[in-house]
Structure formats: C-alpha cells, structure tokens
Motif scaffolding. Structure first.
Motif, PDB file in Angstrom:
ATOM      1  N   ARG A  92       0.818  -1.207   0.000  1.00  0.00           N
ATOM      2  CA  ARG A  92       0.000   0.000   0.000  1.00  0.00           C
ATOM      3  C   ARG A  92       0.855   1.262   0.000  1.00  0.00           C
ATOM      4  NH1 ARG A  92      -2.463  -0.624   4.641  1.00  0.00           N
ATOM      5  NH2 ARG A  92      -3.948  -2.095   3.778  1.00  0.00           N
ATOM      6  N   SER A  93       1.950   1.212   0.738  1.00  0.00           N
ATOM      7  CA  SER A  93       2.800   2.398   0.843  1.00  0.00           C
ATOM      8  C   SER A  93       3.764   2.533  -0.324  1.00  0.00           C
ATOM      9  CB  SER A  93       3.607   2.345   2.149  1.00  0.00           C
ATOM     10  OG  SER A  93       4.568   1.299   2.094  1.00  0.00           O
ATOM     11  N   GLY A  94       4.020   1.420  -1.035  1.00  0.00           N
ATOM     12  CA  GLY A  94       5.005   1.446  -2.106  1.00  0.00           C
ATOM     13  C   GLY A  94       6.432   1.514  -1.592  1.00  0.00           C
ATOM     14  N   ARG A  95       6.647   1.171  -0.318  1.00  0.00           N
ATOM     15  CA  ARG A  95       7.976   1.296   0.298  1.00  0.00           C
ATOM     16  C   ARG A  95       8.518  -0.075   0.699  1.00  0.00           C
ATOM     17  NH1 ARG A  95       8.268   5.776   4.756  1.00  0.00           N
ATOM     18  NH2 ARG A  95      10.423   5.880   3.988  1.00  0.00           N
ATOM     19  N   THR A  96       8.309  -1.055  -0.138  1.00  0.00           N
ATOM     20  CA  THR A  96       8.761  -2.416   0.151  1.00  0.00           C
ATOM     21  C   THR A  96      10.264  -2.472   0.387  1.00  0.00           C
ATOM     22  OG1 THR A  96       6.963  -3.404  -1.139  1.00  0.00           O
ATOM     23  CG2 THR A  96       8.929  -4.754  -0.770  1.00  0.00           C
ATOM     24  N   VAL A  97      11.035  -1.832  -0.470  1.00  0.00           N
ATOM     25  CA  VAL A  97      12.495  -1.893  -0.357  1.00  0.00           C
ATOM     26  C   VAL A  97      12.965  -1.120   0.883  1.00  0.00           C
ATOM     27  CG1 VAL A  97      14.684  -1.354  -1.492  1.00  0.00           C
ATOM     28  CG2 VAL A  97      12.742  -2.193  -2.839  1.00  0.00           C
ATOM     29  N   HIS A  98      12.313  -0.017   1.189  1.00  0.00           N
ATOM     30  CA  HIS A  98      12.657   0.725   2.411  1.00  0.00           C
ATOM     31  C   HIS A  98      12.449  -0.151   3.642  1.00  0.00           C
ATOM     32  CE1 HIS A  98      12.701   3.876   5.492  1.00  0.00           C
ATOM     33  NE2 HIS A  98      11.538   3.394   5.907  1.00  0.00           N
ATOM     34  N   HIS A  99      11.306  -0.825   3.712  1.00  0.00           N
ATOM     35  CA  HIS A  99      11.038  -1.705   4.850  1.00  0.00           C
ATOM     36  C   HIS A  99      12.040  -2.849   4.899  1.00  0.00           C
ATOM     37  CE1 HIS A  99       6.590  -0.246   4.706  1.00  0.00           C
ATOM     38  NE2 HIS A  99       7.358   0.577   5.382  1.00  0.00           N
ATOM     39  N   LEU A 100      12.373  -3.394   3.735  1.00  0.00           N
ATOM     40  CA  LEU A 100      13.352  -4.479   3.683  1.00  0.00           C
ATOM     41  C   LEU A 100      14.703  -4.029   4.221  1.00  0.00           C
ATOM     42  CD1 LEU A 100      14.255  -7.311   2.782  1.00  0.00           C
ATOM     43  CD2 LEU A 100      14.656  -6.366   0.493  1.00  0.00           C
ATOM     44  N   ARG A 101      15.105  -2.820   3.884  1.00  0.00           N
ATOM     45  CA  ARG A 101      16.392  -2.291   4.349  1.00  0.00           C
ATOM     46  C   ARG A 101      16.403  -2.169   5.875  1.00  0.00           C
ATOM     47  NH1 ARG A 101      16.084   2.168   1.946  1.00  0.00           N
ATOM     48  NH2 ARG A 101      17.063   1.489  -0.016  1.00  0.00           N
ATOM     49  N   VAL A 102      15.356  -1.604   6.442  1.00  0.00           N
ATOM     50  CA  VAL A 102      15.289  -1.439   7.897  1.00  0.00           C
ATOM     51  C   VAL A 102      15.286  -2.796   8.596  1.00  0.00           C
ATOM     52  CG1 VAL A 102      13.845  -0.618   9.799  1.00  0.00           C
ATOM     53  CG2 VAL A 102      14.143   0.808   7.763  1.00  0.00           C
ATOM     54  N   GLN A 103      14.517  -3.734   8.081  1.00  0.00           N
ATOM     55  CA  GLN A 103      14.452  -5.066   8.688  1.00  0.00           C
ATOM     56  C   GLN A 103      15.796  -5.789   8.589  1.00  0.00           C
ATOM     57  OE1 GLN A 103      11.222  -6.307   6.249  1.00  0.00           O
ATOM     58  NE2 GLN A 103       9.700  -5.194   7.472  1.00  0.00           N
ATOM     59  N   THR A 104      16.510  -5.568   7.507  1.00  0.00           N
ATOM     60  CA  THR A 104      17.833  -6.181   7.354  1.00  0.00           C
ATOM     61  C   THR A 104      18.801  -5.637   8.386  1.00  0.00           C
ATOM     62  OG1 THR A 104      17.445  -6.482   4.981  1.00  0.00           O
ATOM     63  CG2 THR A 104      19.728  -6.599   5.735  1.00  0.00           C
ATOM     64  N   TRP A 105      18.767  -4.329   8.602  1.00  0.00           N
ATOM     65  CA  TRP A 105      19.636  -3.727   9.615  1.00  0.00           C
ATOM     66  C   TRP A 105      19.294  -4.248  11.015  1.00  0.00           C
ATOM     67  CZ3 TRP A 105      18.961   1.998   7.580  1.00  0.00           C
ATOM     68  CH2 TRP A 105      19.711   2.126   6.397  1.00  0.00           C
ATOM     69  N   LEU A 106      18.002  -4.402  11.291  1.00  0.00           N
ATOM     70  CA  LEU A 106      17.590  -4.927  12.596  1.00  0.00           C
ATOM     71  C   LEU A 106      18.051  -6.369  12.769  1.00  0.00           C
ATOM     72  CD1 LEU A 106      16.091  -4.600  15.243  1.00  0.00           C
ATOM     73  CD2 LEU A 106      13.943  -5.143  14.049  1.00  0.00           C
ATOM     74  N   LEU A 107      17.982  -7.158  11.714  1.00  0.00           N
ATOM     75  CA  LEU A 107      18.463  -8.541  11.782  1.00  0.00           C
ATOM     76  C   LEU A 107      19.952  -8.578  12.094  1.00  0.00           C
ATOM     77  CD1 LEU A 107      17.866 -11.569  11.370  1.00  0.00           C
ATOM     78  CD2 LEU A 107      18.429 -11.243   8.949  1.00  0.00           C
ATOM     79  N   ALA A 108      20.716  -7.677  11.478  1.00  0.00           N
ATOM     80  CA  ALA A 108      22.153  -7.604  11.758  1.00  0.00           C
ATOM     81  C   ALA A 108      22.399  -7.259  13.223  1.00  0.00           C
ATOM     82  CB  ALA A 108      22.807  -6.571  10.850  1.00  0.00           C
ATOM     83  N   LEU A 109      21.611  -6.335  13.762  1.00  0.00           N
ATOM     84  CA  LEU A 109      21.763  -5.933  15.162  1.00  0.00           C
ATOM     85  C   LEU A 109      21.440  -7.082  16.110  1.00  0.00           C
ATOM     86  CD1 LEU A 109      22.217  -3.722  17.299  1.00  0.00           C
ATOM     87  CD2 LEU A 109      19.790  -3.123  17.065  1.00  0.00           C
ATOM     88  N   LEU A 110      20.359  -7.816  15.845  1.00  0.00           N
ATOM     89  CA  LEU A 110      19.982  -8.944  16.699  1.00  0.00           C
ATOM     90  C   LEU A 110      21.023 -10.058  16.632  1.00  0.00           C
ATOM     91  CD1 LEU A 110      16.165  -9.063  15.931  1.00  0.00           C
ATOM     92  CD2 LEU A 110      17.200  -8.567  18.153  1.00  0.00           C
ATOM     93  N   SER A 111      21.580 -10.272  15.457  1.00  0.00           N
ATOM     94  CA  SER A 111      22.628 -11.286  15.317  1.00  0.00           C
ATOM     95  C   SER A 111      23.822 -10.942  16.196  1.00  0.00           C
ATOM     96  CB  SER A 111      23.069 -11.391  13.853  1.00  0.00           C
ATOM     97  OG  SER A 111      22.003 -11.788  13.022  1.00  0.00           O
ATOM     98  N   ALA A 112      24.275  -9.702  16.120  1.00  0.00           N
ATOM     99  CA  ALA A 112      25.425  -9.269  16.920  1.00  0.00           C
ATOM    100  C   ALA A 112      25.107  -9.279  18.407  1.00  0.00           C
ATOM    101  CB  ALA A 112      25.869  -7.873  16.473  1.00  0.00           C
ATOM    102  N   ALA A 113      23.841  -9.031  18.772  1.00  0.00           N
ATOM    103  CA  ALA A 113      23.449  -8.982  20.181  1.00  0.00           C
ATOM    104  C   ALA A 113      23.567 -10.332  20.868  1.00  0.00           C
ATOM    105  CB  ALA A 113      22.013  -8.466  20.305  1.00  0.00           C
TER     106      ALA A 113
END
Length: 450
Positions: A92-113
């Motif tokens: 709906r927002s047309g921001r699929t890639v933006h959301h993917l980028r944020v989720q990828t960064w969060l996954l990296a943070l959780l991995s390191a945590a």
C-alpha cells in the motif's frame, strides 16, 4: 488504489508478466541479499548458535532441545500474525524496499546482540528470546525480499533466478562458516586472542554474522527500488486483518488451487525448516559430532545444497516447480527414515545421509517461491507473499512440536535418557503430510479463475 479495491483485485497479469528482461548483473546483486543474510540461518539457527544453546552448558540435552522447540514455535506464531499485515502495508505504501532495508539492519543488530549469551543455564532463555526475535525479523524481511523477485525475473527465468538466490545463500553460508571456524573456533587462540573460555569464540562469531549481513546486502539495495504507487488511506490493525481476510476469501473464490498450494506449502515448508532447525542439533546430540565437526559438515552441506539448488532451478523452468517439489519431498521422507533406523551408526551414517538430505531441501524451498511468484498479481507481492509466510507460520508449531513430542515418546517407550533421534520421525511426518497435500494441487499454469 484504495485498500478495499485492492483486496478484491486478485486477477489480471502476473507481476512477472510485466517484468523487464532478466539481466545477470541485477540478478547477482539481488542474490547478494540471500548471501548477506544467510549467517542467521546457517550459522545462528542451524550449525553454531543453536548447537551452542543445546549444549550441556545450558542444561540437559532433552531440556534444551525442548526449550528450543518451544521458542521456535512462539516465533512462528508472531510471524503468522504479522506477515500478511506488514506485507500488505508495504504494498500500500510502495515502500517495500525501504522496509526491507530497515528489517535487514535490525536482523544484523539482533545477530550481533547474541554476543551477550554466556554459557550458563541462566542465559538459556535470553539466547532463545534473541533467537526468536531474529527469526521473526528474518521471516518478515523475507516476505518483502520475495516480493521483489519481479524486479529481476520473468516467467521464463523465475525458476533459475529463485534457485540462484537460494543457492547464493547456501554458498554464502559456506564462507562465513569457514571464516568463523578457522578464525575463532578451531584454533586454541584465534584472531584477536579469542579462545573458547566463557564461550567467547561462539559469541564473537555472532558479531561477525551481524557485520556480514550489513556489508553484503548493500548490492541488493543498490539495484532494488521502491516503485511509485498510488497510496491508499492509512488503516488500523483491525482493518488490515479484515483486508487480509478479504484477500483469502477472494483467492478461494477466484483461484482455489492457489489456496490449496498455500496450504500444502505451509506443511512441507515447516518440515523443511525443521530439517535445518534440528539437523545440527541431532548431529551433535545423537551422532556425536563435536562443535567443530558440525561446522565442517555445515560447510560441506552448504556446498552441496547451493549447487543442487541452482541446478534444480534450471530444472524448475523446464519441468515446472510442482514436480521439483514432489521429487524433493519424497526423497527427504525416505532419507529421514533412514536417519532414524541407522542412528546407531554414528558419524559414518550421518555424513552421507545428511549431505543427501541437503540436496533436496533447497530445491523444494526455491521451487515453492517460484511457484507462487508466477501467480502474484502486479502490486500485490508483499500481501501474497505475506499470506505465504502466514500460512506457513500458522502451522509452524508442527515441526518443533512433533520433534519434541517424538523425543518424549521415545523416552517413554525406551526408557533411555537421550532419545533425541526420535525427533526426526516428527519431521518426517510433517514432510509426508506436505507431500500428500501437494499431490492434487494443479500446476501453476492451471490456476485459472473459478
């Protein structure tokens, strides 16, 4: 397009029909996301961190294995609740890639945590909690990533593109596994003076995984772009679920075999996830492989899986994804039964059977993605792949629960202290159910309007 109208518009050309010609450089960059995020699946979920959490440092084998199955099931429940709504919101927002980028960064943070998880019983649920949170983020990110396949593939190439992406993930898993093994785990004193004291070799490896994800997903974000779309009005959570329900009922009315496919894939994908989630745990707890040997097996398994998945991707475009899925599931059921029957054979049995199983897991996953990608209407990728994730996660309790229940059943029937190998029967049961439900599903080209 307003949300209500979008929910009813389930016909029309496939997004792949409108895709530009496949370009190898763009496919390579797209596949780098699989490469970059693979440490969470290969290193953390399968071959290193899950084995670390189920070691004697955190409790008995049966206790830690059961706890892992519980946390995995809870994570699946959250994915089931969130995936279709978040995927729909991305569309709906047309921001699929933006959301993917944020989720990828969060996954990296959780991995390191995961670095904070010390080898003590008190840290078991801390580790399981972070692992579960990472699983949720990884799955939601996967929804958005899958929906971008129409930016790099066409109907004639989607099988090989999907297989290439999965294969890139497996091959990326090899590199990161070998990196952490030879840099930190295998040497008595690794890089930067890291040793196995206080689990530091494993914990530092988690930081490496986080950095790996941040670094190697960059190429994907250089080629994937958000597409301009006419945004509908913002809707609340309750309305979002109503729209999801309208999509499901619309699919049932217009393309019933698509719903049948979603149900079948839910079963067999949960079984496939179980193979990877508990395979390394069985290698260590049942077949006696050391932590280092599990990593070496993981590296070999990823080579085999990566090459097999890419090869089956070419076959997918020739014979169709359904046949690839059925062949893969049938082989996995037979091999899983052999693992149970021959469990007393130790490493000499686990190596050949385990490697043979990895030949068929990736192709089934990649073919399942390509099957659905051929059906997704333009502008509906996030929502449909969200339903794909949800139908999978609605039953995601099956493999971990079946694994745990069969361990308990084995203990009841045999009176043995370690009946972990009985868990493979639970995974086989789920895979066999997926095979049975997939048999009557029509090929993707026959999913016509009812």
């Amino acid at each position: 397009m307003p949300p209500a109208a979008a929910a009813d518009d389930l016909t029309g050309p496939s997004a792949l029909d409108l895709a530009p010609p496949t370009r190898p450089r763009r496919v390579l960059a797209w596949g780098m996301w699989d490469w970059g995020t693979q440490p969470f699946n290969t290193v953390i979920t399968t071959f290193v961190f899950s084995v670390y959490l189920t070691s004697s440092s955190f409790g008995s084998t049966n206790t830690t294995s059961t706890a892992l199955s519980v946390s995995t099931a809870l994570a699946g429940l959250f994915v089931a609740l969130l995936a279709p709504v978040l995927g729909q919101n991305s569309d709906r927002s047309g921001r699929t890639v933006h959301h993917l980028r944020v989720q990828t960064w969060l996954l990296a943070l959780l991995s390191a945590a995961l670095f904070v998880v010390r080898p003590e019983p008190g840290f078991l649920w801390v580790g399981l909690g972070l692992l579960a949170a990472g699983s949720v983020v990884s799955e939601i990110a996967g929804v958005n990533y899958n929906s971008t396949i129409d930016q790099v593939a066409t109907p004639r190439t989607v099988g090989r593109v999907s297989g290439f992406g999965w294969g890139m993930g497996y091959l990326g898993g090899i590199i990161v596994l070998l990196l952490i093994y030879f840099a930190f785990i295998q040497p008595e004193v690794g890089l930067f003076g890291v040793t196995d004291a206080d689990g530091l070799d494993i914990r530092v490896s988690m930081v490496v995984c986080g950095v790996w994800t941040l670094l190697f997903t960059v190429p994907a974000f250089l080629v994937l772009k958000d597409r301009p779309t006419e945004r509908g009005p913002r809707v609340g959570v309750v309305q979002s679920y109503r729209l999801v329900w309208r999509s499901v009922t619309g699919l049932w009315a217009l393309s019933r075999h698509t719903v049948f496919f979603l149900l079948a894939s839910a079963l067999f994908r949960d079984g496939l996830a179980g193979v990877f989630a508990f395979g390394a745990v069985l290698a260590a707890g049942t077949f006696g492989l050391s932590a280092g040997e599990v990593i070496i097996f993981g590296a070999a398994a990823n080579i085999v899986a990566g090459l097999a998945t890419m090869g089956f991707g070419l076959l997918d475009d020739r014979i169709g994804p359904k046949r690839v899925i059925l062949v893969s599931l049938g082989a996995l059921v037979v091999l899983g039964l052999l693992v149970f029957v021959l469990h007393d054979g130790g490493a000499a049995v686990f190596w050949p059977l385990g490697l043979l199983m990895t030949v068929f897991v990736g192709p089934a996953q990649a073919a399942s993605r390509s099957f659905l990608a051929r059906l997704v209407p333009e502008g509906r990728g996030g929502e449909i792949f969200g339903l794909y994730a949800t139908t999978g996660r609605v039953v995601s309790f099956l493999s971990p629960t079946a694994f745990g229940l069969f361990i308990a059943l084995g203990a009841l029937l045999t009176g043995a202290d370690n009946t972990q190998y009985w868990g493979i029967l639970g995974i086989v049961l789920v895979l066999a159910a997926g095979f049975a439900v997939m048999l009557p599903v029509k090929e993707h080209g026959e999913h016509t309007v009812a």
